[in-house]
Design an enzyme around this catalytic site. Structure first.
Site, PDB file in Angstrom:
ATOM      1  N   TYR A 157      26.699 -25.922  19.962  1.00 55.20           N
ATOM      2  CA  TYR A 157      26.434 -25.530  21.347  1.00 55.20           C
ATOM      3  C   TYR A 157      25.211 -26.312  21.859  1.00 55.20           C
ATOM      4  O   TYR A 157      24.183 -26.378  21.180  1.00 55.20           O
ATOM      5  CB  TYR A 157      26.189 -24.020  21.414  1.00 55.20           C
ATOM      6  CG  TYR A 157      25.814 -23.527  22.787  1.00 55.20           C
ATOM      7  CD1 TYR A 157      26.760 -23.475  23.805  1.00 55.20           C
ATOM      8  CD2 TYR A 157      24.515 -23.129  23.082  1.00 55.20           C
ATOM      9  CE1 TYR A 157      26.421 -23.050  25.076  1.00 55.20           C
ATOM     10  CE2 TYR A 157      24.175 -22.691  24.351  1.00 55.20           C
ATOM     11  CZ  TYR A 157      25.129 -22.650  25.344  1.00 55.20           C
ATOM     12  OH  TYR A 157      24.793 -22.231  26.604  1.00 55.20           O
ATOM     13  N   ASP A 202      27.424 -18.623  14.364  1.00 49.57           N
ATOM     14  CA  ASP A 202      27.493 -18.285  15.787  1.00 49.57           C
ATOM     15  C   ASP A 202      28.949 -17.858  16.035  1.00 49.57           C
ATOM     16  O   ASP A 202      29.853 -18.684  16.049  1.00 49.57           O
ATOM     17  CB  ASP A 202      27.104 -19.509  16.627  1.00 49.57           C
ATOM     18  CG  ASP A 202      27.127 -19.224  18.126  1.00 49.57           C
ATOM     19  OD1 ASP A 202      27.840 -18.296  18.544  1.00 49.57           O
ATOM     20  OD2 ASP A 202      26.430 -19.948  18.870  1.00 49.57           O
TER      21      ASP A 202
HETATM   22  C1  LIG Z   1      26.846 -19.454  25.670  1.00 45.95           C
HETATM   23  C2  LIG Z   1      26.644 -19.740  24.238  1.00 45.95           C
HETATM   24  C3  LIG Z   1      25.378 -19.619  23.631  1.00 45.95           C
HETATM   25  C4  LIG Z   1      24.128 -19.286  24.427  1.00 45.95           C
HETATM   26  O1  LIG Z   1      24.168 -18.017  24.945  1.00 45.95           O
HETATM   27  P1  LIG Z   1      23.391 -17.579  26.300  1.00 45.95           P
HETATM   28  O2  LIG Z   1      23.745 -16.143  26.397  1.00 45.95           O
HETATM   29  O3  LIG Z   1      23.918 -18.434  27.394  1.00 45.95           O
HETATM   30  O4  LIG Z   1      21.933 -17.829  26.050  1.00 45.95           O
HETATM   31  C5  LIG Z   1      25.285 -19.846  22.272  1.00 45.95           C
HETATM   32  N1  LIG Z   1      26.359 -20.194  21.537  1.00 45.95           N
HETATM   33  C6  LIG Z   1      27.581 -20.344  22.086  1.00 45.95           C
HETATM   34  C7  LIG Z   1      28.719 -20.738  21.223  1.00 45.95           C
HETATM   35  C8  LIG Z   1      27.765 -20.122  23.445  1.00 45.95           C
HETATM   36  O5  LIG Z   1      28.987 -20.293  23.987  1.00 45.95           O
END
Ligand SMILES: *Cc1c(COP(=O)(O)O)cnc(C)c1O
Length: 405
Positions: free
Chosen positions: A108, A180
């Protein structure tokens, strides 16, 4: 509850459990979790309180969300943050200067920026590698590696890494594995059950599910690491507000139901795109043509709501024309909401990445990413079909000899 994903029937367990893990209020019987909009708590005597003293440290609404999130991911502890990036930031703060991270190369963009532009200057080194092949992870590890960071599926090419195999490598070398899990959501994939130590979420996406809040979560398997994350949450202070905590709880109530529909719609859209003559490649882990289909099927209960594709006319302009002309698919970044979204990574999410690096990562000029929403699949397909038709007509007109007046 059966969920049809491709030709296979997967079972989304836990929907009932999740719905009933959201408590009713013992004080009043309120079926909705109360929003405790307060900064401090009156004490009976110095240091004598009802478990809450100051709302940065703990707030009952946020605590309820954290308990639900810990159950969702089968962890010991969860902590809610003001954004997904604040959640990622809290995990990196487990490290110290001199430590190293091995991270997925298709990471990301915000995590890439945080690792390289904020933490490298504090002496934390990051090595990026293609984690779809576990030997790359193995080869990137040094004695200083303390954290392995993966996303699966990745954004926007939806590559899948083998969580259990990487967890084994992490264990062998004494590093933590953080996944993640934003794209899959715990309705489809529970990394802690596959051996990961930590999970993070941008709860902004599927957990919230309605594009109305920015929020993040960290879930730890081990209570001792969970304690460190809670310490960092309070010490650094990037907490989620009571109202946003309530919005994410409300989103989680329908998570399993929504994700089931996102999966079914995304598969229908991916299958449609795969047969379209104007499409070059479709990226969706639920298609047997996806290079990581087998591992996706093995470690997740479904394939998610994001589909990417490239055009045979692989130009920036063709993609711009396409994303500017859909009607149901709204042109916006983000994913996981009720309404379908369309995005052109080369001009939007991946614009800051140098062209050659972006193309090398498989993000072609014409790559288009869809967050398939909760509309009827047939309507979404009709919207895409009309857009292809419009583009074909424009191309034909352009190719016709100019009339001479
Ligand atoms: C959107 C996203 C983030 C960051 O999250 P926010 O809530 O925008 O700070 C991190 N990892 C992935 C895979 C995302 O899609």
């Amino acid at each position: 509850m059966p969920c049809l994903a491709g030709n296979n029937t997967y079972y989304m367990s836990n929907a009932t459990q999740v719905i009933h893990s959201i408590p009713t209020d013992p004080l009043t019987g309120a079926i909705s979790v109360p929003i405790y909009q307060t900064s401090t708590f009156v004490q009976e005597a110095p240091g004598v309180n009802k478990g809450f003293d100051y709302a940065r440290t703990n707030n009952p609404t946020r605590q309820t969300l954290e308990q639900i999130a810990a159950k969702l991911e089968n962890g010991s502890t969860a902590a809610a943050f003001a954004s997904g990036l604040a959640a990622i930031d809290a995990v990196v703060k487990l490290l110290k200067s001199g430590d190293e991270i091995v991270a997925v190369d298709d990471i990301y963009g915000g995590a890439f920026r945080l690792f390289t532009q904020v933490y490298e200057k504090f002496g934390i080194k990051v090595t990026f590698t293609d984690t779809t092949d576990v030997t790359n992870v193995f080869n990137a590890i040094t004695p200083a590696t303390k954290l392995i960071w993966i996303e699966t599926p990745t954004n926007p090419t939806l590559k899948i890494s083998d969580i259990a195999a990487i967890a084994q490598v992490a264990k062998t070398y004494g590093c933590l594995l953080c996944v993640d899990n934003t794209f899959a959501s715990p309705a489809l994939q529970q990394p802690l059950n596959l051996g990961a130590d930590l999970v993070i979420h941008s709860a902004t996406k599927y957990l919230g599910g309605h594009c109305d809040s920015i929020a993040g979560l960290v879930v730890a398997k081990d209570a001792e690491i969970g304690k460190q994350i809670k310490f960092i949450q309070n010490a650094s202070g990037a907490i989620l507000s009571p109202f946003d905590s309530w919005l994410i709880i409300r989103g989680i109530e329908t998570l399993h139901l929504r994700v089931k529909q996102h999966c079914a719609n995304a598969l229908a859209v991916a299958q449609y795109l795969e047969t379209h003559p104007q499409v070059a490649t479709v990226y969706y882990p639920g298609l047997p043509s996806h290079p990581n289909h087998a591992i996706a099927k093995q470690q997740a209960k479904g394939f998610g709501g994001v589909v990417s594709f490239t055009l045979k006319n692989d130009t920036l302009q063709a993609a711009v024309n396409f994303v500017s002309n859909t009607e149901l698919f709204l042109l916006a970044e983000s994913l996981g909401g009720v309404k379908s979204l369309i995005c052109h990574p080369a001009n939007m999410t991946h614009k800051t990445i140098p062209e050659a690096t972006r193309q090398a990562a498989g993000v072609a000029d014409s790559l288009i990413r869809l967050s398939v929403g909760l509309e009827e699949a047939d309507d979404l397909i009709a919207d895409l079909a009309a857009t292809f038709q419009l583009l074909a007509t424009q191309t034909t007109q352009q190719n016709q000899p100019q009339a001479v007046n």
